[in-house]
Write a protein that holds these residues in place. Structure first.
Motif, PDB file in Angstrom:
ATOM      1  N   GLY A 159       0.823  -1.192   0.000  1.00 29.45           N
ATOM      2  CA  GLY A 159       0.000   0.000   0.000  1.00 29.45           C
ATOM      3  C   GLY A 159       0.863   1.250   0.000  1.00 29.45           C
ATOM      4  O   GLY A 159       1.998   1.261   0.485  1.00 29.45           O
ATOM      5  N   GLU A 160       0.293   2.316  -0.564  1.00 32.54           N
ATOM      6  CA  GLU A 160       1.045   3.564  -0.707  1.00 32.54           C
ATOM      7  C   GLU A 160       1.479   4.143   0.639  1.00 32.54           C
ATOM      8  O   GLU A 160       2.604   4.618   0.784  1.00 32.54           O
ATOM      9  CB  GLU A 160       0.193   4.581  -1.465  1.00 32.54           C
ATOM     10  CG  GLU A 160       0.904   5.902  -1.692  1.00 32.54           C
ATOM     11  CD  GLU A 160       0.041   6.898  -2.433  1.00 32.54           C
ATOM     12  OE1 GLU A 160       0.478   8.047  -2.597  1.00 32.54           O
ATOM     13  OE2 GLU A 160      -1.085   6.520  -2.840  1.00 32.54           O
ATOM     14  N   LYS A 161       0.592   4.082   1.630  1.00 33.72           N
ATOM     15  CA  LYS A 161       0.911   4.668   2.925  1.00 33.72           C
ATOM     16  C   LYS A 161       2.062   3.927   3.609  1.00 33.72           C
ATOM     17  O   LYS A 161       3.005   4.543   4.123  1.00 33.72           O
ATOM     18  CB  LYS A 161      -0.333   4.667   3.816  1.00 33.72           C
ATOM     19  CG  LYS A 161      -0.108   5.342   5.161  1.00 33.72           C
ATOM     20  CD  LYS A 161      -1.358   5.286   6.021  1.00 33.72           C
ATOM     21  CE  LYS A 161      -2.498   6.042   5.364  1.00 33.72           C
ATOM     22  NZ  LYS A 161      -3.689   6.102   6.244  1.00 33.72           N
ATOM     23  N   ARG A 162       2.019   2.593   3.625  1.00 37.84           N
ATOM     24  CA  ARG A 162       3.071   1.809   4.267  1.00 37.84           C
ATOM     25  C   ARG A 162       4.398   1.919   3.517  1.00 37.84           C
ATOM     26  O   ARG A 162       5.472   1.985   4.123  1.00 37.84           O
ATOM     27  CB  ARG A 162       2.637   0.345   4.360  1.00 37.84           C
ATOM     28  CG  ARG A 162       1.502   0.106   5.343  1.00 37.84           C
ATOM     29  CD  ARG A 162       1.046  -1.343   5.331  1.00 37.84           C
ATOM     30  NE  ARG A 162       0.008  -1.581   6.313  1.00 37.84           N
ATOM     31  CZ  ARG A 162       0.257  -1.999   7.558  1.00 37.84           C
ATOM     32  NH1 ARG A 162       1.497  -2.230   7.939  1.00 37.84           N
ATOM     33  NH2 ARG A 162      -0.742  -2.185   8.394  1.00 37.84           N
ATOM     34  N   ILE A 163       4.328   1.938   2.189  1.00 39.26           N
ATOM     35  CA  ILE A 163       5.560   2.080   1.407  1.00 39.26           C
ATOM     36  C   ILE A 163       6.213   3.425   1.662  1.00 39.26           C
ATOM     37  O   ILE A 163       7.433   3.529   1.813  1.00 39.26           O
ATOM     38  CB  ILE A 163       5.245   1.893  -0.099  1.00 39.26           C
ATOM     39  CG1 ILE A 163       4.804   0.452  -0.369  1.00 39.26           C
ATOM     40  CG2 ILE A 163       6.457   2.248  -0.946  1.00 39.26           C
ATOM     41  CD1 ILE A 163       4.388   0.219  -1.806  1.00 39.26           C
ATOM     42  N   ARG A 164       5.399   4.466   1.740  1.00 39.31           N
ATOM     43  CA  ARG A 164       5.943   5.796   2.007  1.00 39.31           C
ATOM     44  C   ARG A 164       6.558   5.873   3.396  1.00 39.31           C
ATOM     45  O   ARG A 164       7.627   6.458   3.589  1.00 39.31           O
ATOM     46  CB  ARG A 164       4.842   6.842   1.861  1.00 39.31           C
ATOM     47  CG  ARG A 164       5.317   8.259   2.079  1.00 39.31           C
ATOM     48  CD  ARG A 164       4.191   9.254   1.873  1.00 39.31           C
ATOM     49  NE  ARG A 164       4.638  10.614   2.089  1.00 39.31           N
ATOM     50  CZ  ARG A 164       3.850  11.690   2.023  1.00 39.31           C
ATOM     51  NH1 ARG A 164       2.552  11.528   1.702  1.00 39.31           N
ATOM     52  NH2 ARG A 164       4.335  12.889   2.248  1.00 39.31           N
ATOM     53  N   TYR A 165       5.899   5.260   4.387  1.00 37.25           N
ATOM     54  CA  TYR A 165       6.447   5.273   5.741  1.00 37.25           C
ATOM     55  C   TYR A 165       7.774   4.522   5.806  1.00 37.25           C
ATOM     56  O   TYR A 165       8.750   5.015   6.392  1.00 37.25           O
ATOM     57  CB  TYR A 165       5.465   4.635   6.723  1.00 37.25           C
ATOM     58  CG  TYR A 165       6.107   4.292   8.036  1.00 37.25           C
ATOM     59  CD1 TYR A 165       6.354   5.271   8.992  1.00 37.25           C
ATOM     60  CD2 TYR A 165       6.501   2.982   8.316  1.00 37.25           C
ATOM     61  CE1 TYR A 165       6.964   4.968  10.198  1.00 37.25           C
ATOM     62  CE2 TYR A 165       7.119   2.672   9.521  1.00 37.25           C
ATOM     63  CZ  TYR A 165       7.345   3.657  10.455  1.00 37.25           C
ATOM     64  OH  TYR A 165       7.961   3.350  11.635  1.00 37.25           O
ATOM     65  N   ALA A 166       7.825   3.326   5.215  1.00 33.60           N
ATOM     66  CA  ALA A 166       9.050   2.536   5.258  1.00 33.60           C
ATOM     67  C   ALA A 166      10.197   3.267   4.576  1.00 33.60           C
ATOM     68  O   ALA A 166      11.338   3.266   5.072  1.00 33.60           O
ATOM     69  CB  ALA A 166       8.820   1.172   4.605  1.00 33.60           C
ATOM     70  N   LYS A 167       9.927   3.901   3.459  1.00 33.43           N
ATOM     71  CA  LYS A 167      10.972   4.632   2.753  1.00 33.43           C
ATOM     72  C   LYS A 167      11.462   5.824   3.581  1.00 33.43           C
ATOM     73  O   LYS A 167      12.668   6.096   3.671  1.00 33.43           O
ATOM     74  CB  LYS A 167      10.442   5.109   1.397  1.00 33.43           C
ATOM     75  CG  LYS A 167      11.485   5.815   0.541  1.00 33.43           C
ATOM     76  CD  LYS A 167      10.892   6.281  -0.776  1.00 33.43           C
ATOM     77  CE  LYS A 167      10.416   5.096  -1.599  1.00 33.43           C
ATOM     78  NZ  LYS A 167       9.940   5.525  -2.948  1.00 33.43           N
ATOM     79  N   THR A 168      10.553   6.545   4.213  1.00 34.72           N
ATOM     80  CA  THR A 168      10.946   7.695   5.034  1.00 34.72           C
ATOM     81  C   THR A 168      11.713   7.256   6.277  1.00 34.72           C
ATOM     82  O   THR A 168      12.705   7.876   6.673  1.00 34.72           O
ATOM     83  CB  THR A 168       9.690   8.488   5.448  1.00 34.72           C
ATOM     84  OG1 THR A 168       8.955   8.858   4.287  1.00 34.72           O
ATOM     85  CG2 THR A 168      10.078   9.740   6.213  1.00 34.72           C
ATOM     86  N   GLN A 169      11.252   6.166   6.906  1.00 34.86           N
ATOM     87  CA  GLN A 169      11.930   5.674   8.103  1.00 34.86           C
ATOM     88  C   GLN A 169      13.340   5.207   7.788  1.00 34.86           C
ATOM     89  O   GLN A 169      14.294   5.505   8.521  1.00 34.86           O
ATOM     90  CB  GLN A 169      11.101   4.545   8.727  1.00 34.86           C
ATOM     91  CG  GLN A 169      11.440   4.243  10.182  1.00 34.86           C
ATOM     92  CD  GLN A 169      12.456   3.128  10.306  1.00 34.86           C
ATOM     93  OE1 GLN A 169      13.018   2.661   9.335  1.00 34.86           O
ATOM     94  NE2 GLN A 169      12.703   2.709  11.540  1.00 34.86           N
TER      95      GLN A 169
END
Length: 238
Positions: free
Chosen positions: A220-230
């Motif tokens: 999902g877009e939200k989880r992918i964005r979080y993992a990339k930012t983290q």
């Protein structure tokens, strides 16, 4: 030469004991030692000094000592790795490293080697929030593998992983500050209010409240964005 030096020292001591005070004797002894061994045109050479006093006439310079210590700290060199270049034995190299570290601790302990104050911690929190976008984050934790070249043969299987082809020792940055003394952090994430700071870690760390882990296989877009930012924010620990 040794017999001559002993006889000369006895005659000098006998003659000076009658005419000089104790303070004058010390001064004359210093001058005699300097003339015999340390003057430009000394009476005896360094070989005789080593035989007579069982030590070297000249010690290592500050540049030699600092070079040896910094080399070992920066590259993990063996104590005898600079023996040929600096003419420094393994024992002298190890003693130099210990003295160097003691000097650094004495010089910087009051400014850098102390427990952080509330002001220090709050400054870190403000920087992490503005730079990485993670409110309440104190920093990141991670580990690295240090190659163990001299690992005993019987232990190599215990210290070798599949992704490392030789024995290594895992070195890890850990949090030593008491979390109870950290300043309160008021931030809300997904409708949940948090009051204490945290560290960013990867998936190998346990599920503790002070550890915010990444998502191994985000969907999902939200989880992918979080993992990339983290994961991008955690690069500072590297």
């Amino acid at each position: 030469m040794a017999h001559y030096a002993i006889q000369q020292d006895v005659r000098d001591t006998a003659s000076s004991s009658r005419t000089y005070t104790r303070h004058d004797d010390r001064g004359e002894s210093h001058n005699r030692l300097f003339r015999d061994y340390f003057a430009e045109e000394s009476k005896f050479n360094e070989t005789f000094f080593r035989q007579w006093f069982r030590m070297s006439r000249w010690g290592f310079s500050a540049l030699q000592r600092c070079t040896s210590a910094v080399r070992k700290l920066g590259y993990g060199s063996n104590p005898d790795s600079l023996d040929d270049y600096l003419n420094m034995s393994e024992r002298s190299s190890r003693d130099t490293l210990n003295a160097f570290c003691v000097g650094v601790v004495k010089l910087y302990r009051h400014e850098y080697l102390r427990r952080p104050t509330r002001t220090d911690t709050q400054r870190i929190l403000d920087h992490r929030a503005s730079y990485h976008g993670f409110p309440g984050m104190l920093g990141s934790l991670d580990c690295t593998h240090w190659a163990w070249d001299n690992c005993p043969v019987a232990w190599r299987g215990q210290y070798t992983r599949g992704d490392h082809h030789k024995p290594t020792i895992s070195l890890e940055a850990v949090a030593s500050q008491d979390y109870g003394t950290a300043p309160l952090v008021h931030c809300t994430v997904n409708g949940i209010e948090y009051q204490y700071p945290y560290y960013l870690v990867d998936e190998i760390y346990p599920r503790y409240a002070m550890f915010v882990k990444t998502i191994s296989h985000p969907t999902g877009e939200k989880r992918i964005r979080y993992a990339k930012t983290q994961e991008a924010a955690r690069k500072d620990v590297e």
